[in-house]
Design a protein around this motif. Structure first.
Motif, PDB file in Angstrom:
ATOM      1  N   UNK A  34      -3.211   5.581   2.070  1.00  0.00           N
ATOM      2  CA  UNK A  34      -3.149   4.168   1.716  1.00  0.00           C
ATOM      3  C   UNK A  34      -4.449   3.482   2.101  1.00  0.00           C
ATOM      4  N   UNK A  35      -4.915   2.610   1.224  1.00  0.00           N
ATOM      5  CA  UNK A  35      -6.112   1.816   1.489  1.00  0.00           C
ATOM      6  C   UNK A  35      -5.708   0.350   1.514  1.00  0.00           C
ATOM      7  N   UNK A  40       0.859  -1.193   0.000  1.00  0.00           N
ATOM      8  CA  UNK A  40       0.000   0.000   0.000  1.00  0.00           C
ATOM      9  C   UNK A  40       0.887   1.232   0.000  1.00  0.00           C
ATOM     10  N   UNK A  41       0.319   2.346  -0.424  1.00  0.00           N
ATOM     11  CA  UNK A  41       1.121   3.560  -0.609  1.00  0.00           C
ATOM     12  C   UNK A  41       0.347   4.787  -0.143  1.00  0.00           C
ATOM     13  N   UNK A  59       5.317  -2.874   2.500  1.00  0.00           N
ATOM     14  CA  UNK A  59       4.963  -4.237   2.115  1.00  0.00           C
ATOM     15  C   UNK A  59       4.812  -5.088   3.369  1.00  0.00           C
ATOM     16  N   UNK A  60       3.753  -5.908   3.404  1.00  0.00           N
ATOM     17  CA  UNK A  60       3.504  -6.752   4.568  1.00  0.00           C
ATOM     18  C   UNK A  60       2.702  -7.971   4.142  1.00  0.00           C
ATOM     19  N   UNK A  83      -1.999  -4.284   7.808  1.00  0.00           N
ATOM     20  CA  UNK A  83      -0.734  -3.669   8.245  1.00  0.00           C
ATOM     21  C   UNK A  83      -0.109  -2.884   7.092  1.00  0.00           C
ATOM     22  N   UNK A  84      -0.207  -3.424   5.885  1.00  0.00           N
ATOM     23  CA  UNK A  84       0.360  -2.733   4.721  1.00  0.00           C
ATOM     24  C   UNK A  84      -0.292  -1.377   4.501  1.00  0.00           C
TER      25      UNK A  84
END
Length: 717
Positions: free
Chosen positions: A422-423, A52-53, A167-168, A173-174
């Motif tokens: 981030x979603x 996610x970003x 990254x996860x 968590x990501x």
């Protein structure tokens, strides 16, 4: 096993390679399916990873209030590339990462401390001292290292946007970590501004109190100095003596002007009286009301006298009375003029007295003003000091009010804002099952096909002999050259360099006839063939001499005939005997075709001039013919290069067959010249039939034995 002799040139049979792969297609398909299945199973066994970003925009943000103005041009950050890069490094700092780890309690998640669980491979590497034992590091450092491996912070090219990617194994968590990092970063930036404002407030408070005392003392000194020296302020900003001096100077200038004006007016009246001119043109006289009444009476009397003079005599009592009245009026006018003159002179005297008095007062005030100017120097110094202290105090007060107004956390926003949060991702970014399986299947398919083709090549089943690669059983070239010392019309026929063993077919009836262009009397002569080649504008002609060297000599004569006609011609000696080289070359050992194909000579070194004409020659050469013919495929490139430089390229092939000629050029649209000075019907019919069966339609016969014999006698070495 392959059917290829050890001394033959071979080529790769691409068709056999394709057939070998197609024959084993089921095996290739099975291997491909197995590879795809292994890739699919491996992709499914890998733990999915989610990414996610969050994106931040770096920009200067104004405070919550709008009335405060900052004069500091360096208050806001410089939004250049260095600043953006600095913010990227700040987002990866250990302080921010530790805050995120503590706030999100990442130390409780197993994926951030894999070293504690360990693995068999990791234990083996640690035992062999290839890898450092991760348990030697503190737990906090292990969590930070795992966090850094999953974190990526970068600047979006060409913008002031910073991307935070995490990254996860857990999609929640990501998505949670990048947002938490953005919030911590904004809070850190805003807190830094609050700390700066608080420090500024604490420092400004005592400074402002000290400045207030200094300003009060400086203003008190200015007031005392002004009262002591009598430097009372005026509206114009100057001192009182100077203001008085300015006023008197202005009044003196005005009085002097009045005096000069009065004197000028009095002089004009005196001049008018002295010259006897009419005084009614002077402004001062005409402005007098008494003078105006006298002038009106005078005008009336003159009018009456003029009227009565027409009806009465000059001595008439009425006329005398009117003239006496007119003389009295003129006397009054002169008297009134004298009074006006006296009045003007009186004004001039008064103005002169006033000017003298003002000059006296001006001298006194000049001395007072000079003293006041000296005293004012000290006053100005005190005023400058007081003004400087007041300006500094006002600046500090403005900064203090601004810093105090930013004490609230909402009033000092960070110079950045979140433009994209981030979603929680739905699909993992790794592994991508479909692309992995597709790439693995394609790679397995290609690898299997390559292995099969390599096996075919190594076994020799995909190799085939090159047509015409067997060395012709010819006598050595040096022996042929020694035999050429004695000219003769025909020698023993030696195979061409291009010749290859072919199965001889029974000769058919001579159904083929020579080209229609040569069906007249003397149609097969060298000159007729030269005219035909000139008219057809051919660029490549292949000469075949089934009867041997006498045909090659005719080809040499053809080349010289065309050169004499003005065409640029080059002859390439591809015979087995090298007879054209003997007839044309100055040096029989000059480099030629065989040297070029073997790489022993450059292209330009193989072209030589004919010793008896302007034609050019590429001789046979001195290299091994069998080795040279391994590169026969390059002959077409050689002929193309020569065709671009010469009007006509003649290749003398000697006693070559159709297979040998086919190695020169793939095109069938070339001129084939059967050079037979003495036509042998069986050989001619056989050669004509073979070439036409191979697709060569432009076949021409060239004969003329007497001309060839004469040429041999004239030019033989």
């Amino acid at each position: 096993m392959s059917g290829v002799a050890g001394n033959q040139d071979v080529d790769i049979d691409l068709g056999q390679l394709a057939r070998a792969v197609w024959t084993r297609r089921l095996k290739v398909l099975a291997i491909t399916l197995i590879g795809a299945g292994v890739a699919f199973a491996g992709a499914k066994m890998i733990s999915p990873k989610y990414r996610a970003e969050t994106r931040l925009l770096i920009e200067q943000r104004a405070p919550a209030f709008a009335n405060t103005r900052s004069n500091d041009g360096n208050a806001g950050p410089l939004l250049d590339e260095l600043n953006i890069a600095s913010q990227v490094q700040l987002l990866q700092s250990a302080d921010i990462i530790k805050q995120v780890i503590n706030s999100e309690k990442l130390y409780e998640l197993p994926e951030f401390d894999n070293a504690a669980n360990g693995s068999a491979l990791s234990d083996i590497l640690v035992a062999l001292q290839i890898k450092k034992n991760p348990l030697e590091n503190p737990p906090e450092e292990r969590v930070i290292d795992a966090f850094m491996e999953r974190l990526q912070v970068y600047q979006v090219p060409g913008s002031r946007v910073i991307g935070i990617t995490f990254t996860s194994n857990d999609p929640k968590v990501a998505a949670r970590i990048p947002n938490a990092m953005a919030n911590v970063y904004l809070a850190t930036q805003s807190g830094a501004k609050l700390d700066t404002n608080s420090e500024a407030t604490r420092w400004l408070e005592p400074e402002i109190e000290s400045l207030r005392r200094k300003v009060s003392e400086a203003e008190q000194k200015v007031a005392e100095y002004r009262a002591k020296h009598g430097l009372l302020p005026t509206n114009g900003g100057s001192n009182f003596p100077q203001q008085q001096l300015n006023d008197i100077s202005a009044e003196l200038t005005r009085v002097r002007g009045e005096k000069a004006n009065a004197e000028a007016r009095a002089q004009s009246v005196r001049n008018a009286l002295a010259s006897g001119e009419a005084s009614d043109t002077l402004p001062d006289i005409m402005a007098s009301q008494s003078m105006q009444r006298l002038k009106a009476t005078e005008s009336g009397l003159q009018s009456q006298i003029s009227d009565l003079s027409t009806s009465l005599l000059n001595n008439h009592p009425r006329l005398k009375s009117l003239r006496a009245q007119l003389a009295d009026i003129k006397t009054q006018i002169r008297q009134e003029t004298q009074k006006i003159l006296a009045s003007i002179e009186s004004e001039a005297k008064v103005a002169g007295l006033r000017a003298a008095e003002l000059e006296r007062q001006s001298g006194t005030l000049q001395a007072n003003s000079a003293q006041a100017g000296e005293d004012e120097v000290g006053l100005n110094a005190l005023q400058r000091e007081a003004n400087a202290q007041r300006e500094l105090l006002e600046t500090y007060l403005a900064r203090y009010r601004e810093a105090a107004s930013r004490a609230d956390s909402n009033s000092s926003p960070a110079d950045a804002r979140i433009v994209s949060r981030a979603i929680e991702p739905v699909d993992p970014y790794f592994p991508k099952v479909v692309p992995i399986v597709a790439v693995a299947a394609i790679a397995t398919l290609i690898t299997s096909a390559i292995v099969i083709m390599l096996a075919e090549l190594f076994s020799g089943r995909a190799l085939r002999p090159v047509v015409g690669s067997v060395e012709p059983a010819a006598a050595p070239i040096e022996e042929g050259r020694q035999a050429a010392a004695t000219p003769k019309a025909r020698r023993d026929v030696k195979p061409s360099m291009l010749s290859a063993p072919v199965e001889e077919e029974p000769a058919e009836e001579a159904s083929a006839e020579p080209h229609a262009a040569l069906q007249e009397e003397n149609e097969f002569s060298i000159s007729s063939v030269a005219d035909y080649l000139t008219s057809s504008r051919a660029t490549l002609a292949v000469a075949i001499s089934p009867t041997g060297d006498d045909g090659s000599a005719a080809t040499v004569t053809l080349a010289r005939t065309l050169t004499d006609a003005g065409r640029r011609v080059v002859l390439v000696d591809m015979t087995g005997s090298g007879y054209p080289t003997e007839l044309m070359a100055e040096d029989p050992n000059a480099p030629g075709v065989t040297d070029l194909l073997c790489g022993a000579a450059a292209f330009g070194e193989t072209i030589h001039g004919d010793r008896h004409s302007d034609a050019h020659l590429i001789p046979q050469g001195t290299s091994d013919i069998r080795q040279a013919m391994r590169g026969a495929d390059r002959l077409s490139l050689l002929l193309d290069a020569l065709s671009s430089a010469y009007d006509l390229v003649i290749v003398e092939c000697g006693a070559a067959d159709v297979a040998g000629v086919s190695r020169l050029t793939r095109s069938k649209d070339v001129e084939i010249i059967l050079s037979m000075p003495e036509v042998i019907e069986e050989e001619f019919v056989f050669a004509m039939t073979e070439f036409e069966k191979a697709g060569y339609q432009r076949v021409v016969l060239m004969s003329g034995g007497e001309a060839i014999a004469e040429d041999l006698r004239r030019h033989a070495a």
